[in-house]
Design an enzyme around this catalytic site. Structure first.
Site, PDB file in Angstrom:
ATOM      1  N   GLU A 280       0.824  -1.202   0.000  1.00  0.00           N
ATOM      2  CA  GLU A 280       0.000   0.000   0.000  1.00  0.00           C
ATOM      3  C   GLU A 280       0.865   1.261   0.000  1.00  0.00           C
ATOM      4  OE1 GLU A 280      -3.741  -0.561   2.075  1.00  0.00           O
ATOM      5  OE2 GLU A 280      -3.459   1.390   3.012  1.00  0.00           O
ATOM      6  N   GLU A 283       2.055   1.679  -3.438  1.00  0.00           N
ATOM      7  CA  GLU A 283       0.949   2.150  -4.281  1.00  0.00           C
ATOM      8  C   GLU A 283       0.718   3.645  -4.068  1.00  0.00           C
ATOM      9  OE1 GLU A 283      -2.789   0.231  -3.420  1.00  0.00           O
ATOM     10  OE2 GLU A 283      -3.860   1.343  -4.992  1.00  0.00           O
ATOM     11  N   CYS A 300      -8.455  -2.150   4.078  1.00  0.00           N
ATOM     12  CA  CYS A 300      -8.366  -3.338   4.952  1.00  0.00           C
ATOM     13  C   CYS A 300      -9.691  -3.723   5.572  1.00  0.00           C
ATOM     14  CB  CYS A 300      -7.424  -3.127   6.112  1.00  0.00           C
ATOM     15  SG  CYS A 300      -6.026  -2.143   5.746  1.00  0.00           S
ATOM     16  N   SER A 320      -7.471   1.798  -2.288  1.00  0.00           N
ATOM     17  CA  SER A 320      -6.254   1.044  -2.558  1.00  0.00           C
ATOM     18  C   SER A 320      -6.653  -0.303  -3.129  1.00  0.00           C
ATOM     19  CB  SER A 320      -5.474   0.848  -1.253  1.00  0.00           C
ATOM     20  OG  SER A 320      -4.552  -0.211  -1.415  1.00  0.00           O
ATOM     21  N   LYS A 359     -15.689  -9.826   7.723  1.00  0.00           N
ATOM     22  CA  LYS A 359     -14.641 -10.642   7.089  1.00  0.00           C
ATOM     23  C   LYS A 359     -15.204 -11.973   6.588  1.00  0.00           C
ATOM     24  CE  LYS A 359     -10.844  -8.105   8.028  1.00  0.00           C
ATOM     25  NZ  LYS A 359     -10.053  -7.518   6.939  1.00  0.00           N
ATOM     26  N   GLU A 362     -16.343 -11.045   3.262  1.00  0.00           N
ATOM     27  CA  GLU A 362     -15.180 -10.756   2.419  1.00  0.00           C
ATOM     28  C   GLU A 362     -14.551 -12.052   1.898  1.00  0.00           C
ATOM     29  OE1 GLU A 362     -11.541  -9.560   4.423  1.00  0.00           O
ATOM     30  OE2 GLU A 362     -11.243  -7.954   2.971  1.00  0.00           O
ATOM     31  N   GLU A 367     -13.702 -12.641  -6.173  1.00  0.00           N
ATOM     32  CA  GLU A 367     -12.426 -12.129  -6.704  1.00  0.00           C
ATOM     33  C   GLU A 367     -11.253 -12.391  -5.756  1.00  0.00           C
ATOM     34  OE1 GLU A 367     -15.116 -10.380  -5.924  1.00  0.00           O
ATOM     35  OE2 GLU A 367     -14.623  -8.507  -4.887  1.00  0.00           O
ATOM     36  N   CYS A 504     -10.833  -2.009  14.517  1.00  0.00           N
ATOM     37  CA  CYS A 504     -11.064  -3.438  14.729  1.00  0.00           C
ATOM     38  C   CYS A 504     -11.210  -3.821  16.198  1.00  0.00           C
ATOM     39  CB  CYS A 504      -9.925  -4.249  14.141  1.00  0.00           C
ATOM     40  SG  CYS A 504      -9.444  -3.698  12.511  1.00  0.00           S
TER      41      CYS A 504
END
Ligand code: SF4
Ligand code: SF4
Ligand code: SF4
Ligand code: FES
Ligand code: FES
Lengths: 579, 162
Positions: A280, A283, A300, A320, A359, A362, A367, A504
């Site tokens: 990241e 990037e 994230c 990102s 999550k 996710e 993908e 989190c």
């Protein structure tokens, strides 16, 4: 501050003006029972469990919304108060699905506790009941309206804190129910699966979709190599499930417990957090240098990502392209690790222990499957892990401290702070600063991005450029920040967003803290403090100095953002409808 | 049931937008806006609720909550004839469930729904205050009492070609 005096059950206390009778009573050492009240989130006086008698007032008052006045005399324990509270409770219990033994909240339920506290021994009448279907449509959240007591804590947190309103109060009277609009299921609305509603719910009406059985099956399958990884925030909260105070660090015991549960390898998502910073950070520099889309926003937090896809598709190019850390870990395990250890990737089963319910969703994104199969096979919440440890009869508190398995268990202080709001930003800046300026960062602690203020801003002088950053946590704050950016009021280069308020550490998969404790404990700060202690104790505190991450690049990935890194560690997003 | 397409109702939409603009930012905008929307469209389709939500920048669940709380609003289209089958105690004891089942079979819709042709809306209701005639159903203002399941078809036929 204006102080006033009130007398509660004969005890005189001095409290600031505007204090509620509920809070004043606590000062006097009296816990008035509550059910719908959740400090700062749901203060609506709906359940009438907290009734009190105020001298001179005709009716009983709801203490949680009743501001005390100077000279007021209050009784919290008269026969009238007690029988009114009990009658209210019996009414709630009379049409409640009282299957405590098989309920996810058995022994952790505020309704159960209240029933014990008020000494309910009999429910004199059976109320009429509507049988609701349990909504298991989402991969993350299960809604069981049969257990719902209509306190509205979930509705308030979802609508007012998260700014979403995926569920609401529908119909009225006997037919009142909390659910999504138009008889839709949770997976047919804009729910981001953050689970904030679960941690707000006093009872078992909301829970995570359990993946515990799948994980036991994998562990017991001799043909599978089962690898587990733990997110930073789990280690500062898991102890609460075993009676430890909020903010206790149990990293070593957690690792020991996971080994005893039978996982073949115990790795640390913090390693992948360091890897994320490499990807990241690179990037970000690339976007800055080559006219890429700015501000770049962190990726994230899957709750935040889903929120963005539903509500701000125009910001998708700002996200990102980095996968979240545990997904990166899964992808690396099923490629590099498999290759190095001569294991067929098809027989590797990756389990992530996460503070997060989103999550679970996710991990099912099509993908996120670099090797043609999901990068991560199952996600368990901190609560589910605690359940497994208890089921296995492991005496958690007596466990020795053990260390993560090598290579993918090696991490830095930068990796661990991902667990608190501002942590990803701080970790990224520690690395980006050194890469750009070539100078060592002396002040490793970047305090300006820490803390629980909703939106934080910080500027960093990198010599050639000063980058403007912002941090928001909770999608309600994210919305405020994005609106400012959209209207051109604010300009930034880099933004960190986490979907849950506090980040989190207070994710929807974390141990549930009862409303009573939340009255005087700030869970976000207590758990975050433990995260920063963990960071301080690490020998290495910058991601680019993680020796195992360096080796991964040397032996396998090449350099950050290389072709292979892109293939394994980056992803793309899908616009979704808001309605 | 065919989907409601907001863009096909240009004039009504313009009228709705006028009301939204008038009440936006004022205290308690939902009641007047929803009342107007109900008047314009006959009920409050999801698309209309979402449109109002977007315009006021509030969750659609706020609107749905109000729309289902007040009985003057309806979130489903209403048929020409509203059939209410009493599920009150007296009627229930005398077998109103069987009447309801028969209606579900005849009309092919569940309680709360409207037939494809927009002719009938089926509803299960509370006591209609005609317990002496139990089991009771009403079709618009007409009361039918002491019903047996086999009466249902004949009664419906009277409204089928009206
Ligand atoms: S929600 Fe609480 S009271 Fe209700 S069944 Fe579950 S444990 Fe028992
Ligand atoms: S998971 Fe989050 S978005 Fe979904 S209903 Fe719960 S609080 Fe709302
Ligand atoms: S689901 Fe839980 S938090 Fe929401 S209203 Fe019902 S009992 Fe309260
Ligand atoms: S009314 Fe005070 S706790 Fe519910
Ligand atoms: S119970 Fe049916 S009319 Fe009263």
């Amino acid at each position: 501050m204006d102080m006033i005096k009130v007398t509660i059950d004969g005890i005189q206390v001095e409290v600031p003006k505007g204090t509620t009778a509920l809070e004043a009573a606590r000062v006097a050492g009296i816990n008035i029972p509550t059910l719908c009240y959740l400090k700062g989130i749901n203060e609506i006086g709906a359940c009438r469990m907290c009734l009190i008698e105020v001298k001179g007032a005709r009716n009983l008052q709801a203490a949680c919304v009743y501001p005390v006045e100077d000279g007021m005399v209050i009784y919290t324990n008269t026969p009238k108060v007690k029988s009114a509270r009990k009658a209210n409770l019996e009414l709630i219990l009379s049409n409640h699905d009282r299957s405590c033994l098989t309920c996810v909240r058995n022994q952790k339920c505020e309704l159960q506790e209240l029933s014990a506290q008020l000494g309910v021994t009999d429910i004199p009448y059976e109320g009429q009941r509507i049988n609701y279907t349990i909504d298991e449509s989402s991969p993350s959240i299960v809604r069981d309206p049969n257990k719902c007591i209509l306190c509205r804590r979930c509705v308030s947190v979802c609508r007012n804190v998260q700014g979403i309103g995926a569920i609401g109060v529908v119909e009225r009277g006997f037919k009142t129910v909390v659910e999504p609009v138009f008889d839709r299921k949770l997976d047919e609305v804009n729910c981001i699966y953050c689970g904030q509603c679960i941690t707000a719910c006093p009872v078992g009406a909301l829970r995570e979709k359990s993946d515990v059985e799948r994980v036991w099956d994998a562990i017991n399958d001799p043909d599978l190599h089962v690898v587990v990884q733990t997110a930073p925030a789990v280690r500062v909260a898991l102890g609460e499930e075993f009676g430890m105070p909020i903010g206790t660090r149990v990293t070593g015991k957690m690792v020991a417990a996971l080994r005893r549960l039978g996982f073949d390898k115990v790795f640390d998502t913090d390693f992948a957090a360091d890897l994320t910073i490499m990807e990241e950070g690179t990037e970000l520099l690339d976007r800055l240098n080559n006219g890429g889309t700015l501000p770049m926003i962190t990726s994230c937090s899957p709750g935040w990502i889903k929120y963005c896809e539903h509500n701000y598709p125009e910001f998708i190019d700002n996200l990102s392209t980095c996968k979240s850390p545990h997904e990166m870990m899964g992808a690396v395990i099923k490629s590099y690790y498999a290759e190095k250890n001569n294991i067929d990737p098809a027989s590797i089963y990756v389990v992530s222990i996460m503070p997060c319910t989103s999550k679970k969703f996710e991990a099912k994104r099509p993908e996120l499957a670099a090797a043609g199969r999901p990068d991560v096979d199952a996600v368990l919440t901190t609560r589910e892990l605690a359940g497994m440890i208890k089921a296995a009869g492991i005496d958690f508190n007596k466990l020795p401290d053990e260390a993560f398995d090598p290579v993918f268990g090696d991490s830095t202080g930068a990796g661990v702070i991902f667990g608190a709001t501002g942590g990803v930003m701080e970790a990224a800046l520690r690395t980006v600063y050194e890469i750009v300026t070539g100078k060592a960062l002396e002040a490793v602690d970047i305090k300006a991005v820490r803390g629980i203020e909703g939106i934080k801003e910080f500027e960093v002088d990198l010599g050639s450029i000063t980058i403007r950053t912002a941090v928001a946590h909770g999608t309600g704050n994210a919305k405020k920040l994005l609106e400012l950016v959209k209207r051109g009021v604010k300009e930034y280069h880099f933004i960190e967003i986490m979907g849950c308020p506090g980040g989190c550490v207070t994710g929807g998969g974390q141990p549930i803290v009862p409303a009573k404790e939340r009255m005087d404990k700030d869970i976000k700060s207590l758990r975050a403090a433990a995260i920063y202690d963990e960071d301080k104790n690490m020998p290495v505190r910058k991601s680019h100095e993680n020796p195992s991450v360096k080796r991964l690049y040397e032996e396998f990935l090449g350099s950050p953002n290389s072709h292979l890194a892109h293939k394994l560690l980056h992803t793309h997003y899908t616009p979704r409808s808001k309605y | 049931m065919s989907r409601f397409i907001l863009a096909e109702h240009e004039e009504k939409l313009a009228e709705l937008n006028r009301i939204i603009d008038e009440y936006k930012g004022k205290e308690g905008p939902l009641m007047p806006i929803l009342t107007k929307a109900q008047e314009l469209f006959g009920y409050l389709p999801y698309e209309v609720q979402a449109h109002i939500a977007e315009a006021l920048d509030i969750p659609v669940s706020d609107i749905y909550g109000v729309a289902t709380f007040y009985s003057q609003f309806s979130v489903k289209p209403k048929g020409k004839y509203k059939i209410g089958v009493c599920m009150g105690t007296a009627c229930y004891v005398k077998g109103s469930q069987l009447i309801l089942n028969e209606l579900i079979k005849e009309l092919g819709v569940q309680p709360g729904d409207t037939t494809e042709d927009g002719r009938f809306t089926l509803e299960a209701t509370r006591c209609l205050g005609a317990c002496g005639l139990a089991p009771v159903m009403m079709i618009n203002e007409d009361v039918y009492g002491r019903l047996k399941p086999e009466d249902v078809k004949g009664i419906l036929d009277k409204y089928r070609d009206k």
